[in-house]
Design a protein around this motif. Structure first.
Motif: not given
Length: 147
Positions: A49-62, A64-67, A107-111
């Motif tokens: 177990i590397d850590g604990y956290g919350a899954r956030l909704r990026p689109e709700k945080l403004g 909206g661009f995901h690539a 490879h980058l995942r961008i938000r």
């Protein structure tokens, strides 16, 4: 660390919802709360177990661009590569960064907020790095599964 079926079930439950209480976890796995707590502590100490956290909704945080961006390097000399590795993983737009085999080196995942913000990232950050030869962007239309 050797994992049995209960260990794997416990890890899957924690990964799905890290807010489950120890009592809830123990009940779902069929063990006592003290045994469950000891196993979780052992997982943490073993680095499973590397850590604990919350899954956030990026689109709700403004955001909206995901690539996914496939980056090819032109140079692999140490100073240029070091600069790439210093800059890219620390950018807020970069959610994930993977060194890979194949046609692209990274490879980058961008938000980010929108296409204009992404374009600024390309022009002001990515393409200013001496190691970068090219970047191919695949815009994500729909997220079917994400963890």
């Amino acid at each position: 660390m050797q994992l049995d079926a209960k260990d794997r079930r416990l890890l899957a439950l924690i990964e799905r919802d890290s807010r489950l209480s120890n009592a809830e976890l123990a009940e779902q796995v069929g063990m006592s709360t003290s045994a469950c707590w000891r196993r979780i502590k052992a997982f943490e100490e073993a680095g499973l177990i590397d850590g604990y956290g919350a899954r956030l909704r990026p689109e709700k945080l403004g955001l909206g661009f995901h690539a996914i961006v496939h980056v090819q390097l032109t140079r692999h000399d140490k100073p240029a590569l070091k600069r790439f590795i210093e800059v890219i993983p620390n950018r807020p737009e970069v959610r994930d960064c993977f060194a890979t085999t194949g046609a692209a080196d990274y490879h980058l995942r961008i938000r980010c907020t929108d296409i204009d913000a992404y374009n600024r990232f390309l022009e002001d950050v990515l393409f200013t790095l001496p190691a970068v030869r090219s970047a191919q962007t695949n815009v994500i239309l729909r997220d079917l599964k994400s963890r």
